[in-house]
Motif scaffolding. Structure first.
Motif, PDB file in Angstrom:
ATOM      1  N   SER A 217     -37.472 -15.738 -36.452  1.00  0.00           N
ATOM      2  CA  SER A 217     -36.597 -14.601 -36.699  1.00  0.00           C
ATOM      3  C   SER A 217     -36.870 -13.555 -35.635  1.00  0.00           C
ATOM      4  O   SER A 217     -37.952 -13.517 -35.042  1.00  0.00           O
ATOM      5  CB  SER A 217     -36.817 -14.012 -38.095  1.00  0.00           C
ATOM      6  OG  SER A 217     -38.123 -13.481 -38.223  1.00  0.00           O
TER       7      SER A 217
ATOM      8  N   THR B  39     -34.997  -9.630 -33.823  1.00  0.00           N
ATOM      9  CA  THR B  39     -34.059  -8.520 -33.985  1.00  0.00           C
ATOM     10  C   THR B  39     -33.070  -8.504 -32.835  1.00  0.00           C
ATOM     11  O   THR B  39     -33.455  -8.546 -31.658  1.00  0.00           O
ATOM     12  CB  THR B  39     -34.804  -7.182 -34.039  1.00  0.00           C
ATOM     13  OG1 THR B  39     -35.705  -7.189 -35.153  1.00  0.00           O
ATOM     14  CG2 THR B  39     -33.824  -6.023 -34.204  1.00  0.00           C
TER      15      THR B  39
ATOM     16  N   LYS C 216     -27.586 -11.695 -39.342  1.00  0.00           N
ATOM     17  CA  LYS C 216     -27.523 -11.136 -40.695  1.00  0.00           C
ATOM     18  C   LYS C 216     -26.970  -9.720 -40.673  1.00  0.00           C
ATOM     19  O   LYS C 216     -27.170  -8.979 -39.719  1.00  0.00           O
ATOM     20  CB  LYS C 216     -28.915 -11.162 -41.340  1.00  0.00           C
ATOM     21  CG  LYS C 216     -29.541 -12.543 -41.407  1.00  0.00           C
ATOM     22  CD  LYS C 216     -28.714 -13.481 -42.259  1.00  0.00           C
ATOM     23  CE  LYS C 216     -29.392 -14.839 -42.412  1.00  0.00           C
ATOM     24  NZ  LYS C 216     -28.610 -15.783 -43.219  1.00  0.00           N
TER      25      LYS C 216
ATOM     26  N   GLU D  41     -30.719  -6.248 -30.936  1.00  0.00           N
ATOM     27  CA  GLU D  41     -30.486  -4.825 -30.712  1.00  0.00           C
ATOM     28  C   GLU D  41     -29.191  -4.646 -29.925  1.00  0.00           C
ATOM     29  O   GLU D  41     -28.997  -5.271 -28.878  1.00  0.00           O
ATOM     30  CB  GLU D  41     -31.637  -4.203 -29.917  1.00  0.00           C
ATOM     31  CG  GLU D  41     -32.985  -4.250 -30.615  1.00  0.00           C
ATOM     32  CD  GLU D  41     -33.125  -3.199 -31.702  1.00  0.00           C
ATOM     33  OE1 GLU D  41     -32.182  -2.385 -31.874  1.00  0.00           O
ATOM     34  OE2 GLU D  41     -34.173  -3.199 -32.373  1.00  0.00           O
TER      35      GLU D  41
ATOM     36  N   SER E 224     -29.438  -2.303 -35.129  1.00  0.00           N
ATOM     37  CA  SER E 224     -30.266  -3.523 -35.147  1.00  0.00           C
ATOM     38  C   SER E 224     -29.769  -4.511 -36.196  1.00  0.00           C
ATOM     39  O   SER E 224     -29.329  -4.110 -37.288  1.00  0.00           O
ATOM     40  CB  SER E 224     -31.723  -3.164 -35.450  1.00  0.00           C
ATOM     41  OG  SER E 224     -32.231  -2.288 -34.463  1.00  0.00           O
ATOM     42  N   TYR E 225     -29.887  -5.801 -35.864  1.00  0.00           N
ATOM     43  CA  TYR E 225     -29.499  -6.873 -36.776  1.00  0.00           C
ATOM     44  C   TYR E 225     -30.577  -7.955 -36.754  1.00  0.00           C
ATOM     45  O   TYR E 225     -31.139  -8.261 -35.696  1.00  0.00           O
ATOM     46  CB  TYR E 225     -28.165  -7.494 -36.359  1.00  0.00           C
ATOM     47  CG  TYR E 225     -27.009  -6.526 -36.405  1.00  0.00           C
ATOM     48  CD1 TYR E 225     -26.204  -6.426 -37.521  1.00  0.00           C
ATOM     49  CD2 TYR E 225     -26.729  -5.702 -35.309  1.00  0.00           C
ATOM     50  CE1 TYR E 225     -25.129  -5.535 -37.569  1.00  0.00           C
ATOM     51  CE2 TYR E 225     -25.680  -4.808 -35.338  1.00  0.00           C
ATOM     52  CZ  TYR E 225     -24.882  -4.726 -36.471  1.00  0.00           C
ATOM     53  OH  TYR E 225     -23.830  -3.836 -36.511  1.00  0.00           O
ATOM     54  N   ARG E 226     -30.837  -8.510 -37.885  1.00  0.00           N
ATOM     55  CA  ARG E 226     -31.826  -9.594 -37.987  1.00  0.00           C
ATOM     56  C   ARG E 226     -31.144 -10.922 -37.675  1.00  0.00           C
ATOM     57  O   ARG E 226     -30.038 -11.197 -38.146  1.00  0.00           O
ATOM     58  CB  ARG E 226     -32.426  -9.610 -39.395  1.00  0.00           C
ATOM     59  CG  ARG E 226     -33.565 -10.606 -39.596  1.00  0.00           C
ATOM     60  CD  ARG E 226     -34.318 -10.304 -40.888  1.00  0.00           C
ATOM     61  NE  ARG E 226     -35.252 -11.359 -41.230  1.00  0.00           N
ATOM     62  CZ  ARG E 226     -35.040 -12.282 -42.178  1.00  0.00           C
ATOM     63  NH1 ARG E 226     -33.924 -12.238 -42.876  1.00  0.00           N
ATOM     64  NH2 ARG E 226     -35.939 -13.204 -42.425  1.00  0.00           N
TER      65      ARG E 226
ATOM     66  N   VAL F 218     -31.918 -15.143 -37.749  1.00  0.00           N
ATOM     67  CA  VAL F 218     -32.826 -16.120 -38.352  1.00  0.00           C
ATOM     68  C   VAL F 218     -32.386 -17.517 -37.964  1.00  0.00           C
ATOM     69  O   VAL F 218     -31.190 -17.849 -38.026  1.00  0.00           O
ATOM     70  CB  VAL F 218     -32.836 -15.977 -39.894  1.00  0.00           C
ATOM     71  CG1 VAL F 218     -33.766 -17.025 -40.514  1.00  0.00           C
ATOM     72  CG2 VAL F 218     -33.249 -14.574 -40.305  1.00  0.00           C
TER      73      VAL F 218
END
Length: 625
Positions: free
Chosen positions: A598, A600, A625, A602, A586-588, A590
């Motif tokens: 924001s 996620t 991010k 996946e 997983s990565y955020r 924004v």
């Protein structure tokens, strides 16, 4: 040039994409790594910018409707333009062109309204290339000094300065009273007994005198106002060919009758009386081009325009916008631009070219830095904004131009085009938001906006010559939304509505982000076609792509639908996942525009998925991010 001009478009762009492209799984083409500087050009119509007069009487005089001045560009005004996210300012209408206002006390001859468009005159009918429009000066005698001071203020604010050069034509009554010693006027040494000579500056009809066009559609010079020079006659014998190439001694009203065509050494039969540039020079730099022309004889008009450009560079101008460049042979541009670059290698050279088949020649052989991307990107985005075009047509355009993407300047408004907010375009300035995101962030090319665009100016004023929907370039007028931003020369937006303030804030955020985020100077890949094939509820009103450079990885997604929100699971193809070095985790993400979204991202089986919900006309610029 203006609303009546004959737009030269030899290619109708309607076949770059087909419906079949969205069927079946799409491969993702990743452009090779590039790293180019990103620029933003702010075009301002100089005589309109600082005018606080709100009268806007059709055909109004300079006293009735007012006029802006060089001095209106105060340190505060220029600071606000710079902080909008601007690197270059194009002062449109600076060279001395025909005007109706009487300046005879300063040694300037009066101009005949019958060969002037509007009361303030077209900026593309230049009368004296060695001076500036007297309307723009507080003290007409010191007008060049005032312009030099504006250049210095602009540089102090961190802005590079661009002005127009119009090589294809000059005013019918061209007469320089300011040229340096030894410089001859255009046409001064011509043999007018000949239709053509390589060193004549103009083409002639030796046996005929010029006749004014027959006025159509109830048009009358100055709107029918009496004037001592409006007498049905303009003294020109022999008659010269008209600026758009009309050879008639009596041009039509739709011709560029206020101008005469400049001769670049091409005979009426189309023969070139100059050395042609070998094809290998498309791969040579400006120094090699300069050396090629160094000891060659070139037509007199070439030398005249080269000297004009060097004159303005010496004054401190940083670049030029060339009007209708494709009507002038590419060899001239090789000669002209190589001389400019030898003096200033960083000069910003922007050309108006409408024929896509000529793009690469004018960039590679003509040594242009940038061309308008009108016939492909602008025209297509305009159709999407108007609701009858599809975003499916965008990927093929970007693919077609990828080898010259850095050179194709993007815009949604300029002085020739309708305002976004005008009913004949989109009728709503907010419809420009997703289009601006795509325009500003898909490539490393410069972005251009037209003053007032950032506050939703609609161009609805009837100033006299020409039709509303375009802010006038021919008459004295005030620009209402822009005037509300000026707020009586405070330049603080104090009279803007909340909606107008929000729009300007959007432009400021977007333009600054496009300059500062390294991803927009780097790599590009389309993910639109992939999502059209693979993603439920991802429609032809949405457009998505990715940009990256170094550690910066950005997903851009825009909703062009003005009525409906869009919700879907945006997919990031495996090629991008691999290129970005993402793992199955997983990565955020924004939003970089407003920092209010924001989610996620996946990654499973090397495919990324991020949930997206877009309000009508909303865009997200998502940093991974």
């Amino acid at each position: 040039m203006n609303a009546l001009k004959v737009i030269i478009m030899t290619m109708v762009f309607c076949t770059f994409a087909c419906e079949e492209e969205k069927k079946g799984k799409q491969a993702v083409a990743v452009q090779p790594k590039v790293k180019k500087e990103k620029y933003v050009v702010y075009q301002v119509f100089t005589r309109l910018f600082g005018n606080t007069n709100t009268t806007n009487k059709p055909w109004g005089t300079i006293e009735e409707n007012g006029v802006g001045k060089f001095n209106d560009f105060t340190d505060k005004a220029l600071q606000e333009i710079k902080e909008l996210g601007v690197t270059h300012i194009w002062y449109t209408g600076v060279p001395h062109h025909n005007v109706i206002t009487d300046y005879t006390e300063y040694g300037i001859g009066n101009d005949d309204p019958e060969v002037v468009k509007g009361r303030a005159g077209s900026p593309y009918a230049v009368k004296d290339y060695y001076n500036v429009n007297p309307d723009l000066a507080e003290n007409v005698e010191n007008r060049l000094t005032e312009f030099k001071a504006l250049i210095e203020r602009s540089h102090k604010a961190g802005l590079k300065v661009i002005i127009d050069i119009v090589p294809n034509h000059v005013a019918r009554n061209y007469k320089s009273i300011s040229s340096p010693d030894g410089v001859k006027d255009f046409g001064e040494t011509d043999d007018t007994s000949l239709t053509y000579h390589v060193n004549n500056n103009f083409y002639y009809n030796p046996k005929d005198s010029f006749k004014l066009p027959k006025w159509e559609h109830n048009y009358l010079p100055l709107g029918g106002e009496k004037h001592p020079l409006v007498d049905g006659f303009f003294d020109e014998s022999p008659a010269k060919w008209t600026g758009n190439g009309s050879r008639a001694s009596q041009p039509n009203m739709g011709d560029w009758y206020e101008t005469v065509k400049v001769n670049y050494g091409i005979s009426p039969e189309g023969n070139k009386d100059f050395d042609e540039l070998p094809d290998r020079f498309k791969n040579e730099n400006y120094k090699a081009h300069y050396e090629f022309w160094k000891n060659k004889n070139v037509p007199n008009s070439w030398v005249k325009f080269k000297d004009i450009a060097l004159y303005w560079l010496e004054m401190g101008v940083d670049g030029f916008r060339y009007d209708m460049a494709e009507m002038v042979p590419v060899e001239f541009w090789s000669y002209m631009n190589s001389h400019i670059k030898m003096k200033n290698p960083d000069a910003f050279l922007l050309a108006e070219v409408y024929n896509p088949s000529l793009y690469r020649d004018y960039i590679k052989k003509g040594k242009m830095d940038y061309l308008y991307d009108k016939v492909q990107l602008y025209d297509t985005i305009k159709h999407i904004m108007q609701g009858h075009g599809k975003t499916d047509n965008l990927p093929a355009i970007l693919e077609d131009l990828k080898d010259i993407e850095h050179h194709m300047l993007h815009f949604l408004e300029n002085h020739d085009e309708q305002r976004i907010a005008s009913p004949d375009f989109a009728g709503n300035a907010d419809k420009g938001k997703p289009a601006m995101v795509v325009s500003a962030t898909t490539t490393t090319a410069p972005t251009m906006i037209y003053f007032g665009q950032e506050v939703g100016e609609d161009g609805s004023e009837d100033a006299g010559f020409g039709d509303p929907t375009r802010t006038t370039i021919f008459d004295y007028a005030g620009v209402p939304a822009h005037q509300r931003w000026m707020n009586n020369m405070q330049f603080d937006g104090g009279q803007l509505s909340n909606k107008e303030k929000d729009l300007r804030d959007f432009y400021k955020r977007l333009l600054n982000l496009s300059l500062k985020n390294a991803a927009f100077k780097g790599n590009y890949a389309d993910i639109h076609a992939f999502n059209r094939a693979e993603t439920n509820d991802y429609s032809d009103k949405v457009y998505a792509f990715v940009r990256w450079e170094g550690s910066e990885r950005v997903i851009v997604v825009s909703n062009f639908d003005s009525n409906n929100k869009q919700s879907f699971q945006l997919k990031i193809p495996s090629e991008i996942v691999k290129t970005w070095g993402l793992k199955n985790e997983s990565y955020r993400v924004v939003d970089q525009l407003y920092d209010d979204f924001s989610a996620t991202l996946e990654v499973h089986n090397n495919i990324g998925v991020v949930p997206i919900t877009l309000s009508p006309l909303e865009s997200l610029i998502l940093s991974v991010k």
